[in-house]
Design a protein around this motif. Structure first.
Motif, mmCIF file in Angstrom:
data_model
loop_
_atom_site.group_PDB
_atom_site.id
_atom_site.type_symbol
_atom_site.label_atom_id
_atom_site.label_comp_id
_atom_site.label_asym_id
_atom_site.label_seq_id
_atom_site.Cartn_x
_atom_site.Cartn_y
_atom_site.Cartn_z
ATOM 1 N N GLU A 95 0.838 -1.197 0.000
ATOM 2 C CA GLU A 95 0.000 0.000 0.000
ATOM 3 C C GLU A 95 0.879 1.255 0.000
ATOM 4 O OE1 GLU A 95 -1.705 1.091 3.859
ATOM 5 O OE2 GLU A 95 -3.648 1.214 2.876
ATOM 6 N N ALA A 96 1.890 1.274 0.853
ATOM 7 C CA ALA A 96 2.773 2.443 0.943
ATOM 8 C C ALA A 96 3.491 2.678 -0.380
ATOM 9 C CB ALA A 96 3.780 2.250 2.081
ATOM 10 N N ILE A 154 0.987 4.077 -3.009
ATOM 11 C CA ILE A 154 0.638 5.478 -2.736
ATOM 12 C C ILE A 154 1.810 6.390 -3.117
ATOM 13 C CG2 ILE A 154 0.187 7.136 -0.851
ATOM 14 C CD1 ILE A 154 -1.571 4.974 0.441
ATOM 15 N N HIS A 155 3.019 5.938 -2.802
ATOM 16 C CA HIS A 155 4.207 6.714 -3.178
ATOM 17 C C HIS A 155 4.257 6.925 -4.698
ATOM 18 C CE1 HIS A 155 8.412 8.083 -3.041
ATOM 19 N NE2 HIS A 155 8.568 7.354 -4.131
ATOM 20 N N ARG A 187 1.443 9.362 -5.933
ATOM 21 C CA ARG A 187 1.762 10.764 -5.608
ATOM 22 C C ARG A 187 2.883 11.296 -6.493
ATOM 23 N NH1 ARG A 187 1.809 10.038 0.979
ATOM 24 N NH2 ARG A 187 -0.373 10.537 1.366
ATOM 25 N N ALA A 207 1.501 12.284 -9.817
ATOM 26 C CA ALA A 207 0.716 13.516 -9.734
ATOM 27 C C ALA A 207 1.626 14.733 -9.594
ATOM 28 C CB ALA A 207 -0.252 13.438 -8.558
ATOM 29 N N ALA A 208 2.761 14.541 -8.922
ATOM 30 C CA ALA A 208 3.682 15.658 -8.720
ATOM 31 C C ALA A 208 4.507 15.952 -9.959
ATOM 32 C CB ALA A 208 4.608 15.356 -7.536
ATOM 33 N N LYS A 212 -6.733 7.397 -1.151
ATOM 34 C CA LYS A 212 -5.955 7.501 0.084
ATOM 35 C C LYS A 212 -4.735 8.413 -0.102
ATOM 36 C CE LYS A 212 -7.004 3.266 2.565
ATOM 37 N NZ LYS A 212 -7.665 2.117 1.983
ATOM 38 N N ALA A 213 -4.164 8.401 -1.303
ATOM 39 C CA ALA A 213 -2.939 9.168 -1.547
ATOM 40 C C ALA A 213 -3.164 10.663 -1.389
ATOM 41 C CB ALA A 213 -2.396 8.859 -2.941
ATOM 42 N N PHE A 214 -4.392 11.136 -1.673
ATOM 43 C CA PHE A 214 -4.628 12.574 -1.672
ATOM 44 C C PHE A 214 -5.650 13.025 -0.623
ATOM 45 C CE2 PHE A 214 -3.339 11.210 -5.911
ATOM 46 C CZ PHE A 214 -2.141 11.902 -5.996
ATOM 47 N N ALA A 215 -6.183 12.072 0.151
ATOM 48 C CA ALA A 215 -7.184 12.422 1.162
ATOM 49 C C ALA A 215 -6.595 13.430 2.143
ATOM 50 C CB ALA A 215 -7.631 11.157 1.893
ATOM 51 N N PRO A 216 -7.380 14.376 2.629
ATOM 52 C CA PRO A 216 -8.813 14.549 2.384
ATOM 53 C C PRO A 216 -9.136 15.350 1.121
ATOM 54 C CG PRO A 216 -8.087 16.129 4.019
ATOM 55 C CD PRO A 216 -6.874 15.332 3.621
ATOM 56 N N ALA A 217 -8.151 15.620 0.287
ATOM 57 C CA ALA A 217 -8.439 16.314 -0.973
ATOM 58 C C ALA A 217 -8.962 15.294 -1.993
ATOM 59 C CB ALA A 217 -7.174 16.987 -1.506
ATOM 60 N N PRO A 224 -6.559 14.269 -7.840
ATOM 61 C CA PRO A 224 -6.327 15.420 -8.721
ATOM 62 C C PRO A 224 -6.212 15.081 -10.209
ATOM 63 C CG PRO A 224 -4.290 14.785 -7.658
ATOM 64 C CD PRO A 224 -5.335 13.843 -7.159
ATOM 65 N N GLU A 238 -9.890 -3.665 3.869
ATOM 66 C CA GLU A 238 -10.351 -2.283 3.785
ATOM 67 C C GLU A 238 -11.853 -2.184 3.515
ATOM 68 O OE1 GLU A 238 -7.999 0.474 4.101
ATOM 69 O OE2 GLU A 238 -6.974 -1.268 4.954
#
Lengths: 302, 439
Positions: free
Chosen positions: A15-16, A19-20, A23, A26-27, A51-56, A59, A201
């Motif tokens: 999961e980590a 998510i890495h 992100r 996206a960056a 999960k990567a961008f929560a609570p946003a 994107p 989950e």
């Protein structure tokens, strides 16, 4: 999540990592899009993006390459999930492309191959520079060789002999105009990991993945549920069986397996004791040759 | 079981329940890289590990059995993925394999052994906890074996296993095994190998891979799989130096989270706790951690390699590429890099060359000031007169960057001590760098 010995379990580690990767894309990349089919892998990928961008909000938009041969339950699920997350949905339609004459229907009824030009056209039209795919390396021998960041030239082609070295978690997303990166955040997950994560989950999945009694026909040793795309042929016996789907591809080609698993936990139990890979068991279209996947990927397929 | 034409799996039988318990047990991941010369039997060994740990499915096994030419099932065919590989009988690119036992789950990077594909070995080894170097018992240590062991040590893979394969072809000779063991031990002493294990095996027949072999009564060490399952990796990580490279700034700008501003990233090393006093680089400003959000909501602490979002007590100007650490334990802030570089492009690396550098989440440009020396990976001899690094060369390089980076020695910190070099014209990844103390 925290443990006194500062160790993560396999699911937490995967999961980590995912998510890495999400992100990082996206960056670094200007216009990513996440391929979302409503299948279990893309559902997990979308959940990881959330999960990567929560609570946003996530994107970037999600895209569905719609072959026009979908299970209705899956389309329904897709629309519901997209609405819940408030993300934009882009639909790249194969039937529209057939109608416009940009692709031709193949004689065997499979739209697997003609998805590729439709996908590539949509990528060009929307200017997408990075495409998240839910493919896993344990699915296929050609997939086992794919990087997490897989560079594609302006034709969307994969060159397996000339992949960028991928060192540590320092991903190179640099591209020229017209080129793109396919990103596979679930590369290191296995089928069992995906199911365990869905269970852990409590992630919603389309009902097709759980066993239910259906009318089926048997073709070449595989069970196909009768639906709007699979009609019994003359004299073909139709019988009732309790079945579930291990993958949800096109409704005209995806077979079901006999199963009593009506909960996610029971699905996990079945998988743990089953000795058949999911694609081999249920996808008629991957059996063509030993190198089928490699060939399609070189042409720009996922 | 579960195949369409067969009966349904009874998931509630005692046997099935045991299988499920084992398969879904809480485990950790061990990342392995394998390397060997052509014909060392690496693919066979991997096929053996996959097959004996039941990671191979019936339909895959049947396909391999059909494609096998000899009297036995060629397990190597399980791992050759690309058409050219099957045609040429070689491995071209890193392939990733997955298997698990009741104790651990394994991600295995199967890396090619030929000289021209060293970059793939570096790719595979960069994320590994353990490297397996295969040696053919009949041939002993080859240049390739030394090169692989050296690369593993260069990348600081914490555990090294030498699998002396094809022991059946040397009549299970203890003497041969001891000779190779000693020779390798002498070479490894010159490297920085913290943990070395040597195992006599026959990948083809399975000896000492999963079960102890009756053919090697003189061998008292662990089987290969036993070692992989039990090797202690908890202390390999740096839990001392808090390093949090900011990857992405999260600002929902929604009604519900109007004032939320979080710094997303992956903990590189150390432990971050809510309430910790922290410093942000490059500004040098200090504040405290107001909260840490994990994938399932707030957590009290975060450690490597967790992906989290850190909220700070003060409204500071923090963006991607910045680094959060403790004020009393900060990395070095510098524009001068001294590093061992593995060069992976056809065009050589030369002084005055300009390159892009990616270090943690920070991308800068750099100019090559000097190629201090090239390393002969067989003798570990330094060649200061080389002046450049060719394809697959390794050497010490000095770089000057356009912006400061926040670095530690690779020896101490694998996350802040590493970087990649990218050619700005082709966008290709052309080098891997590991920072070394200056001087």
């Amino acid at each position: 999540m925290t443990s006194p010995d500062y160790r993560l379990t396999q699911l937490e580690t995967l999961e980590a990592e995912s998510i890495h990767v999400i992100r990082e894309v996206a960056a670094e990349l200007e216009r990513p899009v996440l391929l979302f089919s409503g299948g279990k892998d893309s559902i997990v990928m979308l959940e990881l993006a959330r999960k990567a961008f929560a609570p946003a909000r996530i994107p970037f938009p999600v895209m569905h390459v719609d072959t026009g041969l979908n299970f209705p339950e899956v389309l329904e699920f897709r629309d519901k999930r997209v609405a819940e997350l408030g993300v934009e949905l882009v639909v790249a339609s194969v039937p529209d492309a057939i109608a416009a004459g940009t692709v031709k229907e193949e004689p065997n009824g499979s739209r697997n191959r003609i998805q590729t030009p439709v996908l590539l056209d949509a990528v060009e039209e929307h200017g997408f520079t990075a495409l998240f795919g839910g493919a896993r390396r344990d699915e296929d021998k050609a997939r086992a060789k794919e990087r997490l960041f897989s560079f594609r030239d302006e034709f969307g082609q994969w060159d397996p002999k000339n992949q960028r070295p991928e060192l540590w978690d320092l991903y190179n997303g640099r591209i020229h105009l017209g080129e793109s990166i396919r990103v596979f955040p679930l590369s290191n997950w296995t089928e069992l990991d995906i199911w365990q994560y869905i269970a852990r989950e409590r992630i919603a999945i389309p009902p097709l993945y759980l066993a239910q009694e259906r009318e089926v026909v048997e073709r070449q040793g595989m069970l196909y549920a009768v639906n709007q795309f699979i009609r019994p042929r003359d004299g073909e016996p139709v019988f009732r069986e309790t079945v579930r789907y291990r993958t949800v591809g096109d409704a005209n080609l995806t077979a079901a397996v006999r199963s009593q698993a009506v909960t996610v936990e029971e699905v996990i139990a079945e998988i743990a004791v089953t000795r058949m890979t999911e694609r081999g068991a249920t996808r008629g279209d991957d059996k063509v040759s030993d190198a089928a996947m490699e060939d399609r990927k070189k042409e720009g397929y996922f | 079981m579960g195949a369409p034409g067969e009966g349904v799996v009874d998931v509630h039988s005692p046997v099935a329940e045991k299988v499920v318990e084992l398969a879904t047990a809480r485990k950790d991941i061990l990342r392995i890289a394998t390397a060997g010369s052509v014909d060392d039997g690496k693919s066979t060994l991997i096929g053996r590990l996959l097959y004996d740990s039941k990671a191979v499915f019936e339909d895959q096994y049947e396909a391999v059995a059909r494609a096998s030419k000899g009297d036995f099932v060629d397990l190597a065919l399980l791992t050759d993925g690309l058409r050219a590989e099957r045609e040429q009988g070689i491995t071209i690119d890193v392939a990733y394999r997955y298997f698990s036992t009741p104790r651990r789950t394994f991600i295995l990077a199967d890396t090619p052994g030929h000289v021209q594909y060293t970059r793939n070995m570096v790719t595979g080894a960069s994320t590994a906890d353990l490297a397996i170097v295969l040696v053919d018992a009949r041939k002993g240590l080859l240049e390739q074996s030394r090169r692989h062991a050296f690369l593993a040590s260069l990348l600081r893979v914490p555990h090294l296993v030498v699998a002396v394969n094809k022991m059946d072809l040397v009549d299970w000779s203890e003497e041969v095994f001891e000779r190779i063991s000693d020779e390798f031990g002498a070479f490894a002493a010159k490297l920085n190998v913290p943990d070395l294990t040597v195992v006599p095996i026959s990948a083809l027949h399975g000896d000492n891979v999963v079960s102890h072999s009756p053919n090697t009564p003189w061998y008292e060490g662990p089987t290969l799989l036993h070692h992989l399952e039990h090797v202690h990796v908890a202390s390999d990580r740096n839990l001392t130096d808090a390093r949090f490279p900011v990857q992405y700034v999260i600002r929902p700008q929604s009604d519900a989270f109007h004032d939320y501003r979080g710094y997303a990233g992956t903990v590189g090393s150390g432990v971050l706790r809510t309430g910790d006093e922290v410093q942000v680089l490059p500004s040098g400003l200090t504040t405290t951690i107001a909260g840490i959000d994990g994938p399932r909501g707030p957590v009290d602490e975060a450690f490597a390699p967790m992906s989290v979002t850190v909220r700070l007590a003060d409204d500071l100007d923090v963006s991607r590429g910045d680094l959060i650490c403790r004020p009393d334990n900060a990395p070095q802030v510098t524009q001068d890099l001294d590093a061992l570089v593995c060069w992976m492009a056809d065009e050589p690396l030369r002084p005055r060359q300009r390159l892009a550098v990616k270090h943690t989440t920070r991308s800068v440009r750099a100019v090559v000031k000097d190629v201090t020396y090239r390393l002969d990976v067989n003798t570990l001899h330094r060649e200061p007169e080389a002046g450049e690094l060719g394809l697959n060369d390794i050497g010490r390089v000095r770089l000057r960057t356009t912006q400061p980076l926040f670095v530690d020695d690779y020896l101490r910190n694998r996350v802040t001590g590493r970087f990649i070099l990218v050619d700005e014209a082709t966008n290709a990844t052309v080098g891997a760098g590991m920072l070394t103390p200056a001087g």
